[in-house]
Enzyme design. Sequence first.
Site, short mmCIF file in Angstrom:
data_model
loop_
_atom_site.label_atom_id
_atom_site.label_comp_id
_atom_site.label_asym_id
_atom_site.label_seq_id
_atom_site.Cartn_x
_atom_site.Cartn_y
_atom_site.Cartn_z
N LYS A 83 0.86 -1.18 0.00
CA LYS A 83 0.00 0.00 0.00
C LYS A 83 0.90 1.23 0.00
CE LYS A 83 -4.39 0.92 2.35
NZ LYS A 83 -5.08 0.79 3.64
O1 G3P Z 1 -8.04 1.45 5.25
C1 G3P Z 1 -8.31 2.78 5.08
C2 G3P Z 1 -9.71 3.24 5.43
O2 G3P Z 1 -10.66 2.26 5.24
C3 G3P Z 1 -9.83 4.06 6.66
O3 G3P Z 1 -11.15 4.24 7.10
O4 G3P Z 1 -12.78 4.93 8.80
O5 G3P Z 1 -10.35 5.53 9.11
O6 G3P Z 1 -11.72 6.67 7.39
P1 G3P Z 1 -11.52 5.41 8.15
#
Ligand code: G3P
Length: 217
Positions: A83
């Site tokens: 990533k």
């Molecule tokens: O993996 C990255 C992403 O899904 C993060 O989600 O909820 O931290 O915005 P969030």
Amino acid sequence: MKFFVDSADIEEIGELADTGLIDGVTTNPSLIAKSGRNFLDVIKEICSVVEGPVSAEVTALDSVTMLKEAEVLRGLAPNVAIKVPLTMDGLKACKVLTDDGAKVNVTLCFNANQALLAAKAGASYISPFIGRLDDMGQDGMELIEEIREIYDNYDFDTEILAASIRNINHVKSCALIGADVATVPGSVIKQLAKHPLTDKGLEGFMADWAKTGQSIL
Ligand code: G3P
């Protein structure tokens, strides 16, 4: 649409992997910090319970160091996907890695032009963050629609990996638009199977079945 679990919690991932419904896993530095565990150990363990791609994020900001980190991460298991952030350095590293046969997930995508660049850099996955756009009063789903249209216009192979999914409506909208993958927190995946009428109906069937006095086994 494929389902990835957005988690670094090995217990939760193992439980969901046992359902046979999970196609991969995504992690990020925040999820690793939340696990309180060693990054490399966690990735190795996840890779041993999930056959599909497991995204492990580089933490360097320059492409040269990103590539060195990617080498370590790729050595952990054959199903590690690297990533990288959506920066010029991240895109540069993406191109080198994909040319070398690695799977690369370009993350922190917040507009369609960024997604276009990631596809041109040969990314295997682009990760648009729906929830974080919604948080800002924008429409995260509109971004998924735009990327779908652009990728289809040019037959890009890059898969749209909808990320920052916060609720079951996000999942449904992604599927309607045609996102290739949704990476979803475990709690939201479990909610997808739930409906009060399912519970009520099952309760009724079980009560009536008990009245028959029969058993299948
Ligand atoms: O993996 C990255 C992403 O899904 C993060 O989600 O909820 O931290 O915005 P969030």
